[in-house]
Write a protein that holds these residues in place. Structure first.
Motif, short mmCIF file in Angstrom:
data_model
loop_
_atom_site.label_atom_id
_atom_site.label_comp_id
_atom_site.label_asym_id
_atom_site.label_seq_id
_atom_site.Cartn_x
_atom_site.Cartn_y
_atom_site.Cartn_z
N MET A 1 90.72 102.56 70.24
CA MET A 1 90.50 101.12 69.59
C MET A 1 89.33 100.50 69.47
N GLU A 2 89.51 100.24 68.02
CA GLU A 2 87.98 99.81 68.07
C GLU A 2 87.62 98.33 68.61
N ARG A 3 86.27 98.56 68.43
CA ARG A 3 85.54 97.15 69.35
C ARG A 3 86.06 95.89 68.37
N PRO A 4 86.17 94.49 68.67
CA PRO A 4 86.37 93.37 67.93
C PRO A 4 84.89 93.00 67.08
N GLU A 5 84.68 92.97 65.69
CA GLU A 5 84.04 92.51 65.13
C GLU A 5 83.62 91.32 65.66
N LYS A 6 82.33 90.62 65.90
CA LYS A 6 81.79 89.59 66.25
C LYS A 6 80.61 88.76 65.25
N ASN A 7 80.55 89.18 64.19
CA ASN A 7 79.52 88.69 63.19
C ASN A 7 80.14 87.62 62.48
N PRO A 8 80.54 86.26 62.13
CA PRO A 8 81.11 85.77 61.71
C PRO A 8 81.02 85.80 60.48
N LEU A 9 79.94 86.06 59.30
CA LEU A 9 80.26 86.53 58.20
C LEU A 9 81.49 87.96 57.89
N LYS A 10 81.13 88.52 58.74
CA LYS A 10 82.09 89.69 58.04
C LYS A 10 83.00 89.64 58.91
N ILE A 11 83.50 88.51 60.26
CA ILE A 11 85.35 87.81 59.90
C ILE A 11 85.19 87.45 59.37
N ILE A 12 85.05 86.37 58.02
CA ILE A 12 85.43 85.62 56.96
C ILE A 12 85.44 86.61 56.12
N TRP A 13 84.92 87.81 55.99
CA TRP A 13 84.91 88.49 54.79
C TRP A 13 86.61 89.60 54.92
N LYS A 14 86.76 89.65 56.53
CA LYS A 14 87.57 91.01 56.22
C LYS A 14 88.94 89.53 55.36
N VAL A 15 88.97 88.91 56.03
CA VAL A 15 90.08 87.67 55.69
C VAL A 15 89.94 86.56 54.44
N LYS A 16 89.34 86.53 53.61
CA LYS A 16 89.07 85.99 52.69
C LYS A 16 90.14 85.71 51.95
N SER A 17 90.91 86.38 51.70
CA SER A 17 92.22 86.16 50.82
C SER A 17 92.86 85.71 51.56
N ASP A 18 92.97 85.05 52.84
CA ASP A 18 93.85 84.57 53.68
C ASP A 18 93.55 83.52 54.49
N ILE A 19 92.19 82.45 54.36
CA ILE A 19 91.42 81.53 54.47
C ILE A 19 92.20 80.26 53.89
N LEU A 20 92.45 79.78 52.52
CA LEU A 20 92.89 79.46 52.02
C LEU A 20 94.04 80.02 50.46
N PRO A 21 94.72 79.19 50.52
CA PRO A 21 95.60 79.49 49.29
C PRO A 21 94.69 79.48 48.09
N THR A 22 95.66 80.89 47.42
CA THR A 22 95.21 80.64 45.93
C THR A 22 95.42 79.21 45.40
N SER A 23 96.32 78.63 45.81
CA SER A 23 95.70 77.69 44.73
C SER A 23 95.39 76.25 44.94
N VAL A 24 94.92 76.10 46.02
CA VAL A 24 93.82 75.60 46.85
C VAL A 24 92.22 75.90 45.85
N TRP A 25 92.31 77.23 46.12
CA TRP A 25 90.93 77.79 45.49
C TRP A 25 90.73 77.23 44.05
N ILE A 26 92.08 77.74 42.86
CA ILE A 26 92.35 77.34 42.07
C ILE A 26 91.78 75.60 41.34
N LEU A 27 92.59 75.07 42.12
CA LEU A 27 92.03 73.69 42.07
C LEU A 27 90.49 73.10 42.44
N TRP A 28 90.48 73.69 42.99
CA TRP A 28 88.87 73.90 43.25
C TRP A 28 87.58 74.16 42.47
N VAL A 29 87.90 75.21 41.53
CA VAL A 29 87.53 75.92 40.33
C VAL A 29 87.96 74.29 39.70
N LEU A 30 88.79 74.45 38.94
CA LEU A 30 89.18 72.92 38.13
C LEU A 30 88.41 71.67 38.64
#
Length: 183
Positions: A1-30
């Motif tokens: 088993m690999e060791r857990p990631e500790k870099n906060p930016l890499k953690i965010i990057w790994k799950v970037k699509s799950d952070i906020l729903p797509t609809s929220v990103w679309i509303l933000w851009v709009l």
């Protein structure tokens, strides 16, 4: 088993699509597009965007408070899940584990960016054309909106986690009561 990631930016990057729903990103851009159109395309005698409400010192205070709130929400989330729960989650589904961490990290990062913008605004006196300053103000306001939405998302996800945990526990209690009654 690999060791857990500790870099906060890499953690965010790994799950970037799950952070906020797509609809929220679309509303933000709009909302950014709407602010840009209101600022640059609509004459001031029809609609004028008042950027003077972006008080730097008040947003530093708000950002620090929001960071403290994010830490409090992380503590709340840690109360919901035991160390054993998180270890089990990590071993069975790392994406979900990193998603748990990324919610708090993204909110904290977003407010940290607001703080950096605010401090830079206090420190630097820049002579740019008015249109460039308005564009920077739009980006600053967009960051504040994103940080606010990320913080609200943390609260909503924490409430969902609590509800799920209570449901699982209630099913276990019901099952143990049923097993006890059958004996």
């Amino acid at each position: 088993m690999e060791r857990p990631e500790k870099n906060p930016l890499k953690i965010i990057w790994k799950v970037k699509s799950d952070i906020l729903p797509t609809s929220v990103w679309i509303l933000w851009v709009l909302s950014i597009l709407a602010l840009t159109i209101l600022t640059f395309a609509i004459p001031d005698n029809i609609v004028k965007v008042n950027f003077t409400v972006l008080s730097t010192t008040s947003f530093i205070t708000i950002s620090v408070s929001a960071l403290a709130f994010t830490i409090a929400m992380y503590s709340f989330g840690r109360e919901v899940y035991s160390e054993e729960d998180l270890a089990r989650l990590y071993s069975s589904d790392q994406q979900v584990y990193y998603g748990f961490l990324a919610d708090y990290l993204f909110s904290a990062l977003s407010w940290s960016v607001v703080i950096v913008f605010s401090v830079l605004k206090l420190m630097l006196s820049v002579n740019l054309p008015e249109w460039a300053m308005n564009l920077i103000r739009i980006l600053y306001l967009a960051q504040i909106i994103l940080a606010s939405v990320a913080t609200i998302a943390v609260v909503v996800k924490n409430m969902s986690r609590v509800t799920n945990k209570i449901f699982i526990k209630s099913v276990q209690i019901s099952q143990s009561q049923k097993d006890t009654n059958e004996e």
